[in-house]
Structures are given as C-alpha cells and as structure tokens.
Design a protein around this motif. Structure first.
Motif, PDB file in Angstrom:
ATOM      1  N   ARG A   1       0.831  -1.212   0.000  1.00 54.69           N
ATOM      2  CA  ARG A   1       0.000   0.000   0.000  1.00 54.69           C
ATOM      3  C   ARG A   1       0.865   1.262   0.000  1.00 54.69           C
ATOM      4  NH1 ARG A   1      -2.562  -3.040   3.795  1.00 54.69           N
ATOM      5  NH2 ARG A   1      -1.797  -1.744   5.502  1.00 54.69           N
ATOM      6  N   VAL A   2       1.933   1.237   0.788  1.00 54.76           N
ATOM      7  CA  VAL A   2       2.809   2.401   0.855  1.00 54.76           C
ATOM      8  C   VAL A   2       3.550   2.597  -0.470  1.00 54.76           C
ATOM      9  CG1 VAL A   2       4.823   3.390   2.019  1.00 54.76           C
ATOM     10  CG2 VAL A   2       2.993   2.344   3.351  1.00 54.76           C
ATOM     11  N   LEU A   3       4.004   1.519  -1.085  1.00 54.23           N
ATOM     12  CA  LEU A   3       4.661   1.635  -2.389  1.00 54.23           C
ATOM     13  C   LEU A   3       3.710   2.231  -3.419  1.00 54.23           C
ATOM     14  CD1 LEU A   3       6.686  -1.706  -2.709  1.00 54.23           C
ATOM     15  CD2 LEU A   3       7.560   0.570  -2.145  1.00 54.23           C
ATOM     16  N   GLU A   4       2.469   1.757  -3.431  1.00 55.89           N
ATOM     17  CA  GLU A   4       1.486   2.275  -4.389  1.00 55.89           C
ATOM     18  C   GLU A   4       1.218   3.761  -4.150  1.00 55.89           C
ATOM     19  OE1 GLU A   4      -1.847  -0.331  -3.809  1.00 55.89           O
ATOM     20  OE2 GLU A   4      -0.822  -2.011  -4.760  1.00 55.89           O
ATOM     21  N   ARG A   5       1.093   4.141  -2.894  1.00 56.37           N
ATOM     22  CA  ARG A   5       0.832   5.545  -2.568  1.00 56.37           C
ATOM     23  C   ARG A   5       2.033   6.420  -2.946  1.00 56.37           C
ATOM     24  NH1 ARG A   5      -0.613   6.156   3.328  1.00 56.37           N
ATOM     25  NH2 ARG A   5       1.582   5.663   3.452  1.00 56.37           N
ATOM     26  N   GLU A   6       3.225   5.967  -2.614  1.00 51.24           N
ATOM     27  CA  GLU A   6       4.430   6.734  -2.954  1.00 51.24           C
ATOM     28  C   GLU A   6       4.567   6.874  -4.466  1.00 51.24           C
ATOM     29  OE1 GLU A   6       7.747   8.996  -1.865  1.00 51.24           O
ATOM     30  OE2 GLU A   6       6.199   8.151  -0.587  1.00 51.24           O
ATOM     31  N   GLN A   7       4.287   5.807  -5.188  1.00 52.36           N
ATOM     32  CA  GLN A   7       4.351   5.835  -6.647  1.00 52.36           C
ATOM     33  C   GLN A   7       3.388   6.895  -7.195  1.00 52.36           C
ATOM     34  OE1 GLN A   7       3.741   1.996  -8.536  1.00 52.36           O
ATOM     35  NE2 GLN A   7       2.807   2.961 -10.289  1.00 52.36           N
ATOM     36  N   ARG A   8       2.156   6.896  -6.720  1.00 48.73           N
ATOM     37  CA  ARG A   8       1.176   7.880  -7.192  1.00 48.73           C
ATOM     38  C   ARG A   8       1.613   9.311  -6.873  1.00 48.73           C
ATOM     39  NH1 ARG A   8      -2.512   4.183  -5.068  1.00 48.73           N
ATOM     40  NH2 ARG A   8      -2.890   5.551  -3.288  1.00 48.73           N
ATOM     41  N   MET A   9       2.149   9.518  -5.670  1.00 44.05           N
ATOM     42  CA  MET A   9       2.572  10.867  -5.277  1.00 44.05           C
ATOM     43  C   MET A   9       3.717  11.364  -6.156  1.00 44.05           C
ATOM     44  SD  MET A   9       2.153  11.064  -1.113  1.00 44.05           S
ATOM     45  CE  MET A   9       3.662  10.207  -0.810  1.00 44.05           C
ATOM     46  N   ILE A  10       4.700  10.500  -6.410  1.00 45.76           N
ATOM     47  CA  ILE A  10       5.836  10.916  -7.243  1.00 45.76           C
ATOM     48  C   ILE A  10       5.386  11.154  -8.678  1.00 45.76           C
ATOM     49  CG2 ILE A  10       8.049  10.201  -8.229  1.00 45.76           C
ATOM     50  CD1 ILE A  10       8.618   8.791  -5.541  1.00 45.76           C
ATOM     51  N   GLU A  11       4.547  10.261  -9.199  1.00 47.18           N
ATOM     52  CA  GLU A  11       4.040  10.455 -10.561  1.00 47.18           C
ATOM     53  C   GLU A  11       3.277  11.783 -10.662  1.00 47.18           C
ATOM     54  OE1 GLU A  11       3.432   5.806 -11.950  1.00 47.18           O
ATOM     55  OE2 GLU A  11       1.773   6.853 -10.980  1.00 47.18           O
ATOM     56  N   ASP A  12       2.488  12.104  -9.636  1.00 46.75           N
ATOM     57  CA  ASP A  12       1.739  13.357  -9.621  1.00 46.75           C
ATOM     58  C   ASP A  12       2.690  14.557  -9.566  1.00 46.75           C
ATOM     59  OD1 ASP A  12      -0.941  14.666  -9.490  1.00 46.75           O
ATOM     60  OD2 ASP A  12      -0.155  15.379  -7.555  1.00 46.75           O
ATOM     61  N   ASP A  13       3.712  14.461  -8.725  1.00 45.23           N
ATOM     62  CA  ASP A  13       4.699  15.542  -8.651  1.00 45.23           C
ATOM     63  C   ASP A  13       5.350  15.778 -10.017  1.00 45.23           C
ATOM     64  OD1 ASP A  13       4.273  16.000  -5.945  1.00 45.23           O
ATOM     65  OD2 ASP A  13       6.019  14.829  -5.301  1.00 45.23           O
ATOM     66  N   LEU A  14       5.735  14.706 -10.677  1.00 47.65           N
ATOM     67  CA  LEU A  14       6.376  14.825 -11.984  1.00 47.65           C
ATOM     68  C   LEU A  14       5.406  15.363 -13.032  1.00 47.65           C
ATOM     69  CD1 LEU A  14       8.470  11.532 -11.976  1.00 47.65           C
ATOM     70  CD2 LEU A  14       9.337  13.866 -11.718  1.00 47.65           C
TER      71      LEU A  14
END
Length: 118
Positions: free
Chosen positions: A23-36
């Motif tokens: 769950r944390v990996l998925e959330r971190e992935q979404r946050m970084i993708e959104d930042d980019l």
C-alpha cells in the motif's frame, strides 16, 4: 537536517509492518508520478529510482513478464531494495524468485544503459 526523498522513503518502509509495504509503495508511486506530472520540484534521480522499484514490485506481484528498469538504480539504493524484497519474500508476499529477478533486471538495465551511453 532534512532527509532526501529516498532517505524519507526508506525510513518509512523500514518502520512499517511488512503487510503495509504494498500500500505504501502504491501511494508513494502515485505521489511521485503526480509531482512529476505537475512539474513540482523533485530530485529526479531519486524519484526515478523509487518509481522503478515500485514498478518492479508491482510487476512481480502481478506476475507479469517483468520490469525493465528505465534508468540505472543508484548503488546506494540497492541494499535497501534487496532488504525490502527479503522482507516481502519472508512473509510470502512475493515469490522467492523476486530477488533473483531484481538482480537480473538490474544487470540487464545497467548494461543497456551503458551500451546506449557509449
């Protein structure tokens, strides 16, 4: 002292129960993708490293054909990624082949990057 993106990510993963890692990996992935996507300032090498690890874990979890790393992962990140895979394998959240697949993908990705750089 402010931690780097990778150090914050690693500290978080190391302190949570293993059952929460996906769950944390998925959330971190979404946050970084959104930042980019929104061109927010992020340390690009660290963001790419974390995203590639997240994509790799997702591909292994979904038993897809595997992930080809798009950038070479920084050497200083590899021990943490292997340790995280070991934690997931130990509780049978990932198959034992996940670590060997990771090492193979790293070798292949690094070699491809090197060949294109020459």
């Amino acid at each position: 002292m402010r931690l780097s993106l990778f150090d914050s990510f690693a500290d978080m993963i190391e302190t949570i129960p293993v059952g929460a890692i996906f769950r944390v990996l998925e959330r971190e992935q979404r946050m970084i993708e959104d930042d980019l996507a929104h061109q927010r300032p992020v340390p690009l090498k660290e963001a790419e490293s974390i995203l590639n690890f997240c994509y790799y874990v997702e591909s292994v979890r979904e038993e897809s054909s595997g992930w080809a790393f798009t950038v070479p992962l920084p050497r200083e990140h590899l021990a943490f990624y292997r340790k995280t895979l070991d934690r997931l394998i130990a509780v049978e959240q990932l198959s034992p082949g996940a670590k060997a697949g990771f090492d193979g993908a790293i070798a292949g990705g690094s070699l491809k990057h090197w060949l294109h750089a020459v």
